[in-house]
Design a protein around this motif. Sequence first.
Motif, PDB file in Angstrom:
ATOM      1  N   THR A  76     -51.315  -5.877   8.086  1.00  0.00           N
ATOM      2  CA  THR A  76     -52.049  -5.174   7.686  1.00  0.00           C
ATOM      3  C   THR A  76     -53.208  -4.699   8.384  1.00  0.00           C
ATOM      4  OG1 THR A  76     -52.733  -6.752   5.561  1.00  0.00           O
ATOM      5  CG2 THR A  76     -53.920  -5.247   5.891  1.00  0.00           C
ATOM      6  N   SER A 100     -53.674  -3.454  -0.196  1.00  0.00           N
ATOM      7  CA  SER A 100     -53.429  -4.353   1.426  1.00  0.00           C
ATOM      8  C   SER A 100     -54.266  -5.382   1.662  1.00  0.00           C
ATOM      9  CB  SER A 100     -52.469  -3.911   2.592  1.00  0.00           C
ATOM     10  OG  SER A 100     -53.711  -3.118   2.947  1.00  0.00           O
ATOM     11  N   THR A 104     -54.087  -9.393   1.262  1.00  0.00           N
ATOM     12  CA  THR A 104     -53.623 -10.066   2.852  1.00  0.00           C
ATOM     13  C   THR A 104     -55.071 -11.371   2.065  1.00  0.00           C
ATOM     14  OG1 THR A 104     -53.134  -8.405   3.473  1.00  0.00           O
ATOM     15  CG2 THR A 104     -54.217 -10.117   4.781  1.00  0.00           C
TER      16      THR A 104
END
Lengths: 128, 128, 128, 128
Positions: free
Chosen positions: C96, D92, D96
């Motif tokens: 990420t 994202s 995560t």
Amino acid sequence: MFRINPQSGVPMYLQLIEQVRHAIEAGALRPGDQLPGMRRLAEQLVMNPNTVAKAYREMEHAGLIALRHGAGAFVAETTAGNRRAVREGRASVKRTVAALRAQGLDDGAIRRLFESELAETGGEVRRK
Amino acid sequence: MFRINPQSGVPMYLQLIEQVRHAIEAGALRPGDQLPGMRRLAEQLVMNPNTVAKAYREMEHAGLIALRHGAGAFVAETTAGNRRAVREGRASVKRTVAALRAQGLDDGAIRRLFESELAETGGEVRRK
Amino acid sequence: MFRINPQSGVPMYLQLIEQVRHAIEAGALRPGDQLPGMRRLAEQLVMNPNTVAKAYREMEHAGLIALRHGAGAFVAETTAGNRRAVREGRASVKRTVAALRAQGLDDGAIRRLFESELAETGGEVRRK
Amino acid sequence: MFRINPQSGVPMYLQLIEQVRHAIEAGALRPGDQLPGMRRLAEQLVMNPNTVAKAYREMEHAGLIALRHGAGAFVAETTAGNRRAVREGRASVKRTVAALRAQGLDDGAIRRLFESELAETGGEVRRK
DNA sequence: GTGGTCTAGACCACG
DNA sequence: GTGGTCTAGACCACA
């Protein structure tokens, strides 16, 4: 309000902690009460502000007091303890100590007498 | 014979000295008596021999004991003190402490109580 | 082993604590392992030994490490934590962060993105 | 709109600045938008108006906002940044963080994980 | 003005 | 050599 002896071998910040703890136990300091400012107290006790700060920080860790940034240090609300027993116990301790003094014993001997008794009868271990 | 608490904040070697001093005052150790060997004592008390050695050295310096090279450590003959007062005082201290314990006070609270009393009534300053 | 940034606004001793905590979580430091000496570490990190000492003391309070006088500092045995989850999580975080960096975001923007997400989704309050 | 944690060790005024910066980056605050009044915000965030004032002053100094005397604080027109990258990155990061949470990691562990990643991969030094 | 962090440096206790 | 206490004094954050 507090008396520290720099020569005793017991760290000054510990002496201060014990005395604050006793003041709370004895009711001289009550939950919510504000403690003296670190610098002011340091001046009174003729010690460095950092040393007072260390004592205050440890007391906060122990849950004895709360430190409010910019506002001051305050006796914690959760401070319970058996104030009654402490206050009532003072009289007998006073009598006993006076008698020992009358027999010519000095502080050291009296302290050793008490410590010896605590060690012999205590299931408890002496802690920080 | 002795009980040291490494966590109390009070230097271990000072605790040992005070306890030897008390043993002498109370008559448990008499002039001429031999003290335990440093290594053996260190083992018993779970501490480093150097620390015991330091305590012994200080006690010799204070005239409490005599170190005879190769022979061991012996309680000094000159050790005066008011043994009678100490022995007689034990009973009242025992009673007082028992009463405080019965009221639910722990070692710390009892210690703070008599330390507070010593500080308030003592013209004497607590010394090393 | 550790990297402290004196300019970040986050107190250095807190940065050190978080990094030790992470090293333990990630398995880089295991229970019983000895930590670097305070002075040595202070030198490495270009900070004052007292600052390292403060971090160590706080970690001892938190039960993260044990300080043995004269012997050193050691990772506590009781240190549990979910090491597996931490180690497995590293990969996804790595991916990420790399992606965000590729899009031109700097450390600050990435940090704010994560912090914002933590704040929005966390029932938890960020604590000392 | 903002969430400050007084206990985190990170200065409150810095937390506020970072959150405003993020709101601008993410598009929640747009150039020309008016920021909440200092007193109102101080009340909402349970902090002293002086602290909010300090944050606003620093943000003005940084060119993030403009303070118009008597009128209020407004997001600066010149505020560039890569808003697109930030908005796209949110997804994202969300994924995560959700995954890490699902594995049982708390805020602290997640924070240490991405801070560790930033430190390892960043050529950049974290600045005020 | 109150608490909090950091530095620099001395001296002590313990192994 | 390792941790621990204490001093002196600067600068920052918060009320």
